[in-house]
Write a protein that holds these residues in place. Structure first.
Motif, PDB file in Angstrom:
ATOM      1  N   GLU A   1      -9.235 -49.543 -25.568  1.00 25.36           N
ATOM      2  CA  GLU A   1     -10.412 -49.230 -26.390  1.00 25.36           C
ATOM      3  C   GLU A   1     -11.209 -50.492 -26.694  1.00 25.36           C
ATOM      4  O   GLU A   1     -12.442 -50.462 -26.699  1.00 25.36           O
ATOM      5  CB  GLU A   1      -9.973 -48.554 -27.687  1.00 25.36           C
ATOM      6  N   LEU A   2     -10.511 -51.596 -26.949  1.00 25.28           N
ATOM      7  CA  LEU A   2     -11.206 -52.855 -27.213  1.00 25.28           C
ATOM      8  C   LEU A   2     -12.064 -53.262 -26.019  1.00 25.28           C
ATOM      9  O   LEU A   2     -13.189 -53.735 -26.188  1.00 25.28           O
ATOM     10  CB  LEU A   2     -10.213 -53.975 -27.529  1.00 25.28           C
ATOM     11  N   LEU A   3     -11.525 -53.098 -24.833  1.00 20.60           N
ATOM     12  CA  LEU A   3     -12.252 -53.502 -23.629  1.00 20.60           C
ATOM     13  C   LEU A   3     -13.511 -52.686 -23.387  1.00 20.60           C
ATOM     14  O   LEU A   3     -14.434 -53.160 -22.740  1.00 20.60           O
ATOM     15  CB  LEU A   3     -11.344 -53.435 -22.401  1.00 20.60           C
ATOM     16  N   THR A   4     -13.558 -51.487 -23.923  1.00 21.07           N
ATOM     17  CA  THR A   4     -14.757 -50.666 -23.738  1.00 21.07           C
ATOM     18  C   THR A   4     -15.767 -50.882 -24.866  1.00 21.07           C
ATOM     19  O   THR A   4     -16.857 -50.328 -24.815  1.00 21.07           O
ATOM     20  CB  THR A   4     -14.396 -49.167 -23.654  1.00 21.07           C
ATOM     21  N   SER A   5     -15.401 -51.692 -25.856  1.00 24.38           N
ATOM     22  CA  SER A   5     -16.326 -51.953 -26.959  1.00 24.38           C
ATOM     23  C   SER A   5     -17.313 -53.046 -26.558  1.00 24.38           C
ATOM     24  O   SER A   5     -17.062 -53.806 -25.631  1.00 24.38           O
ATOM     25  CB  SER A   5     -15.553 -52.377 -28.206  1.00 24.38           C
ATOM     26  N   PRO A   6     -18.420 -53.151 -27.279  1.00 26.01           N
ATOM     27  CA  PRO A   6     -19.395 -54.193 -26.959  1.00 26.01           C
ATOM     28  C   PRO A   6     -18.867 -55.614 -27.192  1.00 26.01           C
ATOM     29  O   PRO A   6     -19.335 -56.554 -26.576  1.00 26.01           O
ATOM     30  CB  PRO A   6     -20.572 -53.909 -27.894  1.00 26.01           C
ATOM     31  N   ASN A   7     -17.883 -55.774 -28.097  1.00 21.62           N
ATOM     32  CA  ASN A   7     -17.392 -57.107 -28.409  1.00 21.62           C
ATOM     33  C   ASN A   7     -15.885 -57.070 -28.694  1.00 21.62           C
ATOM     34  O   ASN A   7     -15.462 -57.084 -29.849  1.00 21.62           O
ATOM     35  CB  ASN A   7     -18.159 -57.680 -29.605  1.00 21.62           C
ATOM     36  N   PRO A   8     -15.063 -57.050 -27.652  1.00 22.38           N
ATOM     37  CA  PRO A   8     -13.610 -56.965 -27.841  1.00 22.38           C
ATOM     38  C   PRO A   8     -13.037 -58.120 -28.663  1.00 22.38           C
ATOM     39  O   PRO A   8     -12.137 -57.922 -29.472  1.00 22.38           O
ATOM     40  CB  PRO A   8     -13.048 -56.997 -26.416  1.00 22.38           C
TER      41      PRO A   8
END
Length: 146
Positions: free
Chosen positions: A67-74
């Protein structure tokens, strides 16, 4: 022919770390662990407690990794996980209303841990100009209180 990706070539996982982690996550941990640990040691002076808090933060980051990797700013989200985990291990006072705890974190990373603005930006997942401006504002705020 040898396989450089075999588990024999990799260091054993730390306590609480999953055994089979994506290469990107392992690289993220390798890059950020020393800085995260330095930050945690400011709040948790006992080295073992700081190491435990950082390990717990990385375990939570691992759970949320995809999920972090798909966020704009992991990186920023991972930093928030670390901050929250360290806060759970401390009894921090509530900051003054005109003071933002993230600015205190910047001051700690700069003045105590010894990171320059670009390094801080890398750790917390923001841009260097923002870090530099917030550090100046924090320094001016402190100077006005003297």
């Amino acid at each position: 022919m040898t396989n450089r990706h075999t588990s024999d070539a990799d260091p054993p996982p730390g306590p609480g770390e999953p055994e089979d982690v994506p290469l990107e996550f392992a690289a993220f941990c390798e890059l950020h662990r020393p800085r995260y640990l330095s930050y945690a040691r400011v709040w948790l002076t006992e080295h073992a407690h700081a190491a435990t808090a950082v390990q717990q933060a990385f375990a939570e980051i691992a759970v949320q990794w995809r999920e972090l990797l798909t966020s704009p700013n992991p990186t920023a989200l991972a930093w928030q996980i670390l901050r929250g985990t360290v806060a759970e291990h401390t009894r921090r006072e509530t900051p003054a209303p005109d003071r933002h705890p993230a600015d205190d974190d910047l001051a700690i990373l700069h003045y105590v841990v010894g990171l320059a603005a670009p390094e801080i930006a890398d750790v917390i997942g923001t841009d260097t100009a923002s870090v530099a401006g917030r550090l100046r504002r924090t320094m001016l705020h402190e100077a006005s209180g003297w």
